[in-house]
Design a protein around this motif. Sequence first.
Motif, PDB file in Angstrom:
ATOM      1  N   LEU A  95       0.834  -1.211   0.000  1.00  0.00           N
ATOM      2  CA  LEU A  95       0.000   0.000   0.000  1.00  0.00           C
ATOM      3  C   LEU A  95       0.861   1.252   0.000  1.00  0.00           C
ATOM      4  N   ARG A  96       1.989   1.210   0.701  1.00  0.00           N
ATOM      5  CA  ARG A  96       2.901   2.364   0.706  1.00  0.00           C
ATOM      6  C   ARG A  96       3.427   2.640  -0.693  1.00  0.00           C
ATOM      7  N   SER A  97       3.805   1.569  -1.403  1.00  0.00           N
ATOM      8  CA  SER A  97       4.293   1.746  -2.778  1.00  0.00           C
ATOM      9  C   SER A  97       3.206   2.345  -3.673  1.00  0.00           C
ATOM     10  N   LEU A 156      -1.302   6.596  -6.219  1.00  0.00           N
ATOM     11  CA  LEU A 156      -2.595   5.949  -6.085  1.00  0.00           C
ATOM     12  C   LEU A 156      -3.162   6.260  -4.700  1.00  0.00           C
ATOM     13  N   ASN A 157      -3.995   7.288  -4.615  1.00  0.00           N
ATOM     14  CA  ASN A 157      -4.536   7.701  -3.321  1.00  0.00           C
ATOM     15  C   ASN A 157      -6.061   7.826  -3.360  1.00  0.00           C
ATOM     16  N   GLU A 194     -10.554   3.793  -2.126  1.00  0.00           N
ATOM     17  CA  GLU A 194     -10.384   2.365  -1.873  1.00  0.00           C
ATOM     18  C   GLU A 194      -9.010   2.058  -1.292  1.00  0.00           C
ATOM     19  N   THR A 195      -7.964   2.706  -1.844  1.00  0.00           N
ATOM     20  CA  THR A 195      -6.607   2.487  -1.344  1.00  0.00           C
ATOM     21  C   THR A 195      -6.465   2.983   0.091  1.00  0.00           C
ATOM     22  N   LEU A 196      -7.002   4.185   0.358  1.00  0.00           N
ATOM     23  CA  LEU A 196      -6.916   4.731   1.718  1.00  0.00           C
ATOM     24  C   LEU A 196      -7.695   3.885   2.724  1.00  0.00           C
ATOM     25  N   HIS A 197      -8.822   3.342   2.281  1.00  0.00           N
ATOM     26  CA  HIS A 197      -9.595   2.465   3.157  1.00  0.00           C
ATOM     27  C   HIS A 197      -8.813   1.180   3.450  1.00  0.00           C
TER      28      HIS A 197
END
Length: 631
Positions: free
Chosen positions: A254-256, A262-263, A266-269
Amino acid sequence: MSDFAGMEELLQDFLIEAGDLLSGVDNKLVDLERAPDDRGLLNDIFRGFHTIKGGAGFLNATELVTLCHLTENLFDKLRNGELAITPEAMDVILAATGTVRDMFHYLEQGTQPPAADPELIDSLKRAIAGELGAASAPAEAPPATVTPASGGDGQPDWNNLFNAVTGLPVVVQPAAEKPASEAVVAVAEQSPEEVIKQAIGRRVTDKPGVSAPTGRRDTEKSRDNSIRVDTARLDQVLNLSGEIGLTKNRLNALRSDILNGLNDTETLHALDVAVSQLDLLVSDLQNAVMKTRMQPIGRLFQKYPRIARDLARNLGKDVELVLSGEETEIDKTMIEDLSDPIIHLIRNAVDHGVESAAERRAAGKPEKSIVRLEARQEGDHILIMVSDDGHGMNAEKLRAKAVQKGLITDEEANTMDDRQSFNLVFLPGFSMAAQVSDVSGRGVGMDVVRTNIQKLNGSIEIRSQLGKGTTFVISLPLTLAILPVLLVRLGEQPFAVPLSMVREILPIEAEQIKEVGGRATMVVRGEVLPILPLAGLLGWPQERVPEYGVLMHTAELSFILAIDSFAGREDAVIKSLDDFRPKGVAGVTTLSNGQIVLILDMKELLGGVGEQRGVSRSRLLAGGSQAVVVA
């Protein structure tokens, strides 16, 4: 050089296993004395001792094997019904198991143990031959009629009694004025009871070139750093470690994604879910690791029935020690530090707490006294209780004795309630004993108990009812590694105080503050409590009027700690200050924001039981001055 070169690991395994087996044998022997017809107990005792003998043989500990073999022969005749279980037989068996334990001390030092006392060997052989009871004193004569030998100053020599009770090894040189032949004749003329008492006191004979083993108090300085852990608990730690590894990989992915722009929602959740999962797993792992430090307190309790039995027999009392809650688990680091305090409390109960058989008959009580040793968990604390059904404590007599010894003033005595009066027994130098003996009377035992309990961040409370008995309640944190604390502030500086002492938080309002005896107080549910500003306890100037009070309770005092504000509760991971520890500071911890906070030792800040601290109402409300005055 060690006598067991190349076998060090085998020796350590033997000492751990054999120590547990011998403790079990001791306890079962005490049970057997109360139930002599229990063949199952005898078989268990025989098997345990046989295992110890086998391990000693593998280590070529010849003298230990010899003693074990003789004792095993006696066990065999007892379990086969060839001999009867008598008090004299039990005395010689317990003397033998005590000597076996002393031989373990030599093994711990890496040296072969010397031979057992010839008097003990002779008594064992006589017991096996069925001759021990023939020369015994009349059954009506109570053990208490045996008078200890006097020393050169005319005072009783209590060394034998002390070693019988504590299990500490002792080396006694034979009297120089008596040839060996005369000594043998003297032994032959003595009753078996006297021989056993001497054998208990002289468990291991001295040998040229063999030094006495280090005593228990010395060996405790070099603690056993090993610990037994259930494999199921280790499996749990391993599984949690694997789960944390998977979550770490998810967070790295997720960090990559976020670094690559990519923010989206869905990614932040997904990031939020992964962080929450990691938080839960780390908490579970922390709890699982803490559980690997936990050990059943029954391992500590094992040695106390023997101690209580030996002391009661020497004092001529009929006392049964009842154990409860042996499965309760406690931090392994606490178990060793609890050993001495509980021994003191049990000795105190047997010596002072319970009455003699004649006194109990006169009071309409059963001749057998019951002393209970109980452990249980309540919330995040462990409670250990030592109680007796004796004559209880007389608060008025305690106050009078403390005044007589100059430990408190008449004025202080007049203001004490029963709870405070009971706590006088913890003062250094306080004792109700009419005469000083090795068992009691010097006024140091209970002071040591309280000091050792406080070192474990615990407290001790006394509950007593005249004519009914006394209970000592020890309260300890579940673990020493993590301490729940309340964060309080003086200005912007936070401090941590143990949450176990906190009862509630109150607002401090000027109209509620009263002055009693020149000290600011508040009335909380009918109880007048002194207000102690934290700034004054620390020696800081009071810059403003405190806004809040923390109602705190120790074994000796309830009071209101005046503070500027508070910042909530934390589970502090304690870091000790080994090189430099200011007075009143128990350690430090790091908060979640990285700030380092001092953990206060409130008992040390408050000082002694009789020390009266306080601040006047005008000083408390004025601010800008040195707050606390000591009267």
